[in-house]
Design a protein around this motif. Structure first.
Motif, PDB file in Angstrom:
ATOM      1  N   ILE A 602     -57.732 -17.943 -44.105  1.00  0.00           N
ATOM      2  CA  ILE A 602     -57.294 -17.719 -42.719  1.00  0.00           C
ATOM      3  C   ILE A 602     -55.939 -18.368 -42.464  1.00  0.00           C
ATOM      4  O   ILE A 602     -55.032 -17.761 -41.885  1.00  0.00           O
ATOM      5  CB  ILE A 602     -58.343 -18.285 -41.726  1.00  0.00           C
ATOM      6  CG1 ILE A 602     -59.644 -17.495 -41.802  1.00  0.00           C
ATOM      7  CG2 ILE A 602     -57.815 -18.265 -40.296  1.00  0.00           C
ATOM      8  CD1 ILE A 602     -60.811 -18.183 -41.113  1.00  0.00           C
ATOM      9  N   VAL A 603     -55.799 -19.626 -42.913  1.00  0.00           N
ATOM     10  CA  VAL A 603     -54.560 -20.375 -42.673  1.00  0.00           C
ATOM     11  C   VAL A 603     -53.376 -19.720 -43.393  1.00  0.00           C
ATOM     12  O   VAL A 603     -52.298 -19.560 -42.812  1.00  0.00           O
ATOM     13  CB  VAL A 603     -54.727 -21.845 -43.121  1.00  0.00           C
ATOM     14  CG1 VAL A 603     -53.386 -22.575 -43.056  1.00  0.00           C
ATOM     15  CG2 VAL A 603     -55.756 -22.555 -42.257  1.00  0.00           C
ATOM     16  N   VAL A 604     -53.582 -19.318 -44.645  1.00  0.00           N
ATOM     17  CA  VAL A 604     -52.498 -18.705 -45.423  1.00  0.00           C
ATOM     18  C   VAL A 604     -52.080 -17.371 -44.810  1.00  0.00           C
ATOM     19  O   VAL A 604     -50.893 -17.033 -44.769  1.00  0.00           O
ATOM     20  CB  VAL A 604     -52.920 -18.524 -46.898  1.00  0.00           C
ATOM     21  CG1 VAL A 604     -51.913 -17.671 -47.660  1.00  0.00           C
ATOM     22  CG2 VAL A 604     -53.063 -19.891 -47.563  1.00  0.00           C
ATOM     23  N   SER A 605     -53.055 -16.617 -44.304  1.00  0.00           N
ATOM     24  CA  SER A 605     -52.730 -15.310 -43.705  1.00  0.00           C
ATOM     25  C   SER A 605     -52.297 -15.429 -42.245  1.00  0.00           C
ATOM     26  O   SER A 605     -52.064 -14.419 -41.582  1.00  0.00           O
ATOM     27  CB  SER A 605     -53.939 -14.374 -43.806  1.00  0.00           C
ATOM     28  OG  SER A 605     -55.044 -14.921 -43.108  1.00  0.00           O
ATOM     29  N   ARG A 606     -52.221 -16.694 -41.736  1.00  0.00           N
ATOM     30  CA  ARG A 606     -51.765 -16.985 -40.369  1.00  0.00           C
ATOM     31  C   ARG A 606     -52.637 -16.342 -39.291  1.00  0.00           C
ATOM     32  O   ARG A 606     -52.166 -15.974 -38.221  1.00  0.00           O
ATOM     33  CB  ARG A 606     -50.301 -16.552 -40.179  1.00  0.00           C
ATOM     34  CG  ARG A 606     -49.323 -17.299 -41.073  1.00  0.00           C
ATOM     35  CD  ARG A 606     -47.883 -16.898 -40.804  1.00  0.00           C
ATOM     36  NE  ARG A 606     -46.963 -17.593 -41.659  1.00  0.00           N
ATOM     37  CZ  ARG A 606     -46.462 -18.817 -41.413  1.00  0.00           C
ATOM     38  NH1 ARG A 606     -46.835 -19.448 -40.311  1.00  0.00           N
ATOM     39  NH2 ARG A 606     -45.615 -19.389 -42.242  1.00  0.00           N
ATOM     40  N   GLU A 607     -53.902 -16.201 -39.593  1.00  0.00           N
ATOM     41  CA  GLU A 607     -54.848 -15.727 -38.576  1.00  0.00           C
ATOM     42  C   GLU A 607     -55.258 -16.888 -37.678  1.00  0.00           C
ATOM     43  O   GLU A 607     -55.044 -18.064 -38.006  1.00  0.00           O
ATOM     44  CB  GLU A 607     -56.098 -15.149 -39.247  1.00  0.00           C
ATOM     45  CG  GLU A 607     -55.887 -13.851 -39.999  1.00  0.00           C
ATOM     46  CD  GLU A 607     -57.186 -13.370 -40.652  1.00  0.00           C
ATOM     47  OE1 GLU A 607     -58.235 -13.441 -39.999  1.00  0.00           O
ATOM     48  OE2 GLU A 607     -57.140 -12.963 -41.826  1.00  0.00           O
ATOM     49  N   THR A 608     -55.869 -16.566 -36.544  1.00  0.00           N
ATOM     50  CA  THR A 608     -56.372 -17.597 -35.633  1.00  0.00           C
ATOM     51  C   THR A 608     -57.721 -18.094 -36.132  1.00  0.00           C
ATOM     52  O   THR A 608     -58.601 -17.299 -36.467  1.00  0.00           O
ATOM     53  CB  THR A 608     -56.541 -17.034 -34.199  1.00  0.00           C
ATOM     54  OG1 THR A 608     -55.276 -16.548 -33.750  1.00  0.00           O
ATOM     55  CG2 THR A 608     -57.040 -18.102 -33.243  1.00  0.00           C
ATOM     56  N   ILE A 609     -57.879 -19.409 -36.184  1.00  0.00           N
ATOM     57  CA  ILE A 609     -59.167 -19.987 -36.575  1.00  0.00           C
ATOM     58  C   ILE A 609     -60.097 -19.913 -35.373  1.00  0.00           C
ATOM     59  O   ILE A 609     -59.816 -20.478 -34.319  1.00  0.00           O
ATOM     60  CB  ILE A 609     -59.011 -21.458 -37.017  1.00  0.00           C
ATOM     61  CG1 ILE A 609     -57.984 -21.578 -38.139  1.00  0.00           C
ATOM     62  CG2 ILE A 609     -60.349 -22.032 -37.460  1.00  0.00           C
ATOM     63  CD1 ILE A 609     -57.613 -23.016 -38.486  1.00  0.00           C
ATOM     64  N   SER A 610     -61.194 -19.172 -35.514  1.00  0.00           N
ATOM     65  CA  SER A 610     -62.114 -18.986 -34.390  1.00  0.00           C
ATOM     66  C   SER A 610     -63.521 -18.742 -34.916  1.00  0.00           C
ATOM     67  O   SER A 610     -63.737 -18.646 -36.128  1.00  0.00           O
ATOM     68  CB  SER A 610     -61.674 -17.785 -33.542  1.00  0.00           C
ATOM     69  OG  SER A 610     -61.823 -16.586 -34.279  1.00  0.00           O
ATOM     70  N   LYS A 611     -64.454 -18.622 -33.991  1.00  0.00           N
ATOM     71  CA  LYS A 611     -65.845 -18.328 -34.358  1.00  0.00           C
ATOM     72  C   LYS A 611     -65.920 -17.019 -35.138  1.00  0.00           C
ATOM     73  O   LYS A 611     -66.661 -16.906 -36.116  1.00  0.00           O
ATOM     74  CB  LYS A 611     -66.703 -18.234 -33.093  1.00  0.00           C
ATOM     75  CG  LYS A 611     -68.171 -17.912 -33.362  1.00  0.00           C
ATOM     76  CD  LYS A 611     -68.939 -17.652 -32.080  1.00  0.00           C
ATOM     77  CE  LYS A 611     -69.169 -18.900 -31.292  1.00  0.00           C
ATOM     78  NZ  LYS A 611     -70.068 -18.690 -30.136  1.00  0.00           N
ATOM     79  N   GLU A 612     -65.137 -16.047 -34.712  1.00  0.00           N
ATOM     80  CA  GLU A 612     -65.180 -14.718 -35.326  1.00  0.00           C
ATOM     81  C   GLU A 612     -64.583 -14.722 -36.731  1.00  0.00           C
ATOM     82  O   GLU A 612     -65.105 -14.092 -37.650  1.00  0.00           O
ATOM     83  CB  GLU A 612     -64.415 -13.724 -34.441  1.00  0.00           C
ATOM     84  CG  GLU A 612     -64.559 -12.279 -34.880  1.00  0.00           C
ATOM     85  CD  GLU A 612     -63.828 -11.314 -33.962  1.00  0.00           C
ATOM     86  OE1 GLU A 612     -63.719 -10.143 -34.323  1.00  0.00           O
ATOM     87  OE2 GLU A 612     -63.357 -11.754 -32.884  1.00  0.00           O
ATOM     88  N   SER A 613     -63.477 -15.477 -36.898  1.00  0.00           N
ATOM     89  CA  SER A 613     -62.787 -15.417 -38.196  1.00  0.00           C
ATOM     90  C   SER A 613     -63.408 -16.338 -39.243  1.00  0.00           C
ATOM     91  O   SER A 613     -63.384 -16.034 -40.435  1.00  0.00           O
ATOM     92  CB  SER A 613     -61.302 -15.773 -38.015  1.00  0.00           C
ATOM     93  OG  SER A 613     -61.150 -17.115 -37.580  1.00  0.00           O
ATOM     94  N   LEU A 614     -63.973 -17.495 -38.810  1.00  0.00           N
ATOM     95  CA  LEU A 614     -64.486 -18.457 -39.780  1.00  0.00           C
ATOM     96  C   LEU A 614     -65.963 -18.211 -40.093  1.00  0.00           C
ATOM     97  O   LEU A 614     -66.786 -19.121 -40.086  1.00  0.00           O
ATOM     98  CB  LEU A 614     -64.275 -19.888 -39.280  1.00  0.00           C
ATOM     99  CG  LEU A 614     -64.381 -20.993 -40.356  1.00  0.00           C
ATOM    100  CD1 LEU A 614     -63.381 -20.758 -41.473  1.00  0.00           C
ATOM    101  CD2 LEU A 614     -64.183 -22.361 -39.752  1.00  0.00           C
ATOM    102  N   THR A 615     -66.284 -16.976 -40.322  1.00  0.00           N
ATOM    103  CA  THR A 615     -67.621 -16.623 -40.803  1.00  0.00           C
ATOM    104  C   THR A 615     -67.529 -15.289 -41.533  1.00  0.00           C
ATOM    105  O   THR A 615     -66.486 -14.634 -41.524  1.00  0.00           O
ATOM    106  CB  THR A 615     -68.647 -16.563 -39.653  1.00  0.00           C
ATOM    107  OG1 THR A 615     -69.965 -16.480 -40.208  1.00  0.00           O
ATOM    108  CG2 THR A 615     -68.406 -15.347 -38.753  1.00  0.00           C
TER     109      THR A 615
END
Length: 759
Positions: A602-615
């Motif tokens: 997530i961090v490398v792709s510059r996405e937002t860290i959230s409930k939706e992304s971190l699962t």
């Protein structure tokens, strides 16, 4: 982050990508409650919400501080030394007495150990000593000497509103330990100050003159000109009876109650009394509205909740007039909009937190529900109870001296000066706010502070997240403890027969500890640089994941298989529970490993860290899938064993699968709909959801109106035919005349269902 103020956007980022604790404040009407809801819905962290009082906890959707942390209702001294300053009316606890006397049950202990974010709402009421008690309990339970046991804390509230309450006899002792009574005077905050973020965009008022007066009042800078502006609205002889829509704000409960009681008694006509539906555990002391709601046609009321439906027909504090009443109907008219709505019951939930055994996520468990009309008589209300409400018209009774903050709270309820009436002139005395609070406000972070801190804390968060994900020292110790709990000489013991199995698994985890330490040292070296090469970090994490995941994952499989295997034997309950505890630690470690790999992506792709992304589906269904596979394997190799009971009976597979697939939090009506389409009866849904049958039927009425449920699914054909005949040519707004005509032939809910089907 569209439509989110800069301060709110920073708050969300600090929550989701740092471990830094935050104090979130803001003037009245700046959207603190709205942001709280957004944080709960979007954070990836295991979150618990608490508040100082039962009502505040209910409104925040959480639990009380005292119930969550098993704390007594007495003052706390932040020391291990016993205090001799006890009286019949004052008692003090200290660290030693809390540790000794206040034992916590396993459910709460498990929640605290899995907690990642603690939200404390209405923090203005939080005493310094109580916050230190929370800190001590969290450090003790989590076996972690960091502040709050390493948990991030979000403090929410306006310190210029309701202050903490400390009795004089308590303060005579507490002042030896504390410089003041507010949460920021606590030892834990003095040593670990949170970052101070203030929401500044005001949504309630738009009048610049009024906003200026409120700001000056808030900041102890009230001028003679400000007082002159306010006193233009003084009308001591204002006739409230002839000016409907105005609510009187006063400082005392008795006065507000007297005004409301006198006003409803003066109205002609019959008085109707409405009672709530209460199911299971919902203590009377936290009832959010009066148990017996007494109304007459013409009564002035206000709503105490926001409309959850798409129409948003009312909001917390919206005023209206009772237009018509019957045994099962309340119609409210809004004169300024010339609009009438039927009021529906609202559901409040009394919850507790628990840890999902499969996902290790903290979830809410409903203990009981309270369903009642979300309205109350509104000719008068206390300033205290008006906090959080919005009024277009209000008459302020300021004849008695306000406590610090009360003048600000009262005036800031209004949307504009046009709706203000002062029943007596505003005086300068009594309007100053607490100087400690004013001084603490100087700690507010600037835009530059927030930017720099976010960058630094994000780097720390990623670093610490990865380190903790590959640190298995504590896990290895748990396996060690388990291995040496076997008594190999106890031949009759079933547990002793599995000693070799335990020894081999301990060797597996032991073999991983040194390589994991080397990898952590490598991470420390990478993150010690001013600029971190995240692409390189990703490469190293993926390599480490490939090395560690397979043996770590196999340990979970081995544990679950062993738990399934021993179930056929007698007298293994204690052994089973020991394995279960070990499984909790091992599964948590594997899930954390999976999330660590995902976090770097997530961090490398510059996405937002959230409930939706971190699962991911693999994370959500990890344990459910594993249990299912083990179950199938055992069925194939041990057919006879599973004719009566399934392996790992501790888990309910169907429930587990539903839980793992659970996504965004659904509305109460949507939850009923899911159970309905799963072919549950109305009685079943009521039992499962801890609701009354009437409440479930109310949900079905809404679902019929929304065309999601056909009335033919709920009522038999002959009943529908009879209802169709009854409704022919019927044009009335209320169903009361129809109910009176047909009596017991139709229930109220049957009439409402049919009406919903034809609208």
């Amino acid at each position: 982050m569209q439509n989110v103020s800069e301060a709110a956007a920073y708050t969300l980022q600090f929550i989701n990508q740092t471990q830094k604790s935050i104090f979130l404040t803001g003037k009245a009407g700046t959207g603190k409650t709205t942001l709280l809801r957004q944080i709960i819905n979007t954070t990836h962290k295991n979150t618990v919400v608490v508040a100082p009082t039962g009502i505040a906890a209910l409104n925040a959707g959480g639990v009380t501080i005292h119930s969550m942390f098993q704390l007594p209702f007495s003052a706390f001294l932040p020391t291990y030394e016993e205090s001799s300053q006890f009286t019949e009316t004052v008692k003090f606890e200290n660290k030693e007495s809390l540790r000794r006397h206040f034992k916590m049950n396993n459910v709460k202990r498990n929640v605290i150990r899995n907690m990642e974010l603690l939200i404390i709402d209405e923090v203005s009421m939080l005493r310094a000593d109580l916050l230190d008690a929370i800190d001590f309990m969290m450090q003790t339970v989590r076996r972690n000497t960091q502040a709050f046991g390493g948990v991030q804390v979000l403090f929410i509230g306006d310190l210029l509103q309701l202050p903490p309450v400390i009795r004089d006899e308590e303060w005579r002792t507490l002042r030896n330990y504390y410089k003041g009574k507010f949460f920021f005077h606590s030892h834990v905050i003095q040593l670990n100050p949170p970052i101070y973020i203030e929401l500044s965009k005001i949504y309630r008022q738009s009048d610049d003159v009024f906003i200026s007066v409120l700001n000056n009042l808030r900041n102890n800078k009230i001028t003679k000109e400000d007082i002159q502006i306010l006193n233009q609205y003084v009308q001591p002889d204002f006739d409230l009876k002839n000016n409907p829509g105005f609510i009187t704000l006063t400082t005392h409960n008795a006065k507000a109650d007297t005004i409301n009681e006198q006003a409803i008694n003066d109205l002609p006509g019959n008085e109707f009394t409405y009672k709530p539906f209460v199911v299971h555990d919902f203590p009377e002391k936290i009832y959010p509205v009066e148990e017996n709601l007494k109304l007459k046609v013409g009564a002035q009321i206000m709503f105490v909740k926001n409309d959850l439906s798409f129409e948003k027909r009312y909001f917390n504090g919206k005023m209206g007039i009772i237009k018509s009443l019957s045994a099962e109907e309340i119609f409210v008219h809004f004169p300024e909009e010339d609009k009438t709505i039927e009021v529906e019951k609202y559901e409040w939930k009394n919850i507790r937190y628990k840890v999902n055994e499969l996902t290790k996520e903290i979830e809410e468990e409903v203990l009981g529900t309270f369903a009642h009309y979300p309205i109350k008589l509104a000719w008068a209300i206390t300033v205290h109870k008006s906090q959080g409400l919005t009024f277009e018209k209000a008459a302020l009774d300021v004849s008695q001296v306000f406590l610090p903050g009360q003048a600000y709270v009262a005036l800031s309820r209004l949307t504009s000066l046009n709706g203000l009436i002062l029943l007596s002139a505003m005086q300068m005395n009594g309007l100053s706010n607490d100087q400690d609070v004013m001084d603490y406000a100087l700690n507010k972070a600037s835009e530059n502070d927030l930017k720099n801190s976010l960058h630094f804390e994000t780097k720390n968060f990623i670093h610490n997240y990865l380190i903790n994900s590959f640190n298995w020292t504590d896990l290895a110790q748990e396996w060690r403890n388990h291995r040496f709990s076997y008594n190999e000489n106890a031949v009759a013991s079933e547990k002793s027969k599995h000693s070799v199995w335990a020894h081999k698994r301990m060797d597996t985890i032991e073999a991983l500890v040194d390589p994991s330490k080397k990898f952590i040292n490598q991470l420390n070296k990478i993150f010690s640089s001013e600029t971190v090469d995240l692409v390189f970090v990703k490469e190293r994490v993926e390599a480490a994941y490939d090395y560690f995941f397979k043996p770590m994952d196999k340990l979970v499989t081995d544990l679950l298989s062993k738990m399934a295997e021993i179930q056929k034997f007698k007298k293994v309950k204690e052994f089973y529970e020991e394995l279960s505890v070990l499984d909790d630690f091992q599964t948590k470690a594997v899930l954390r490993l999976m999330k660590a790999k995902l976090l770097v992506d997530i961090v490398v792709s510059r996405e937002t860290i959230s409930k939706e992304s971190l699962t991911s589906p693999a994370i959500k269904n990890y344990k459910t899938d594993k249990i299912s596979r083990i179950r199938e394997e055992f069925k194939m190799s041990n057919t006879d064993m599973f004719q009566v009971e399934e392996p790992v009976t501790r888990y309910s597979y169907k429930k587990a699968e539903k839980t793992a697939e659970k996504a965004v939090k659904k509305t109460t009506v949507e939850e009923t709909y899911d159970l309905w389409i799963a072919k549950n009866s109305i009685d079943d849904i009521a039992r499962i959801r801890k609701l009354t049958v009437q409440t479930v039927e109310t949900h079905l009425i809404k679902l019929i109106q929304a065309k999601k449920v056909e009335i033919s699914e709920v009522l038999p054909d002959d009943k529908i035919l009879a209802l169709r005949h009854a409704f022919e040519f019927y044009q009335e707004e209320s169903l009361a005349p129809l109910k009176e005509k047909y009596g017991d032939e139709f229930t109220w809910d049957e009439l409402k269902m049919f009406k919903a089907s034809i609208n």
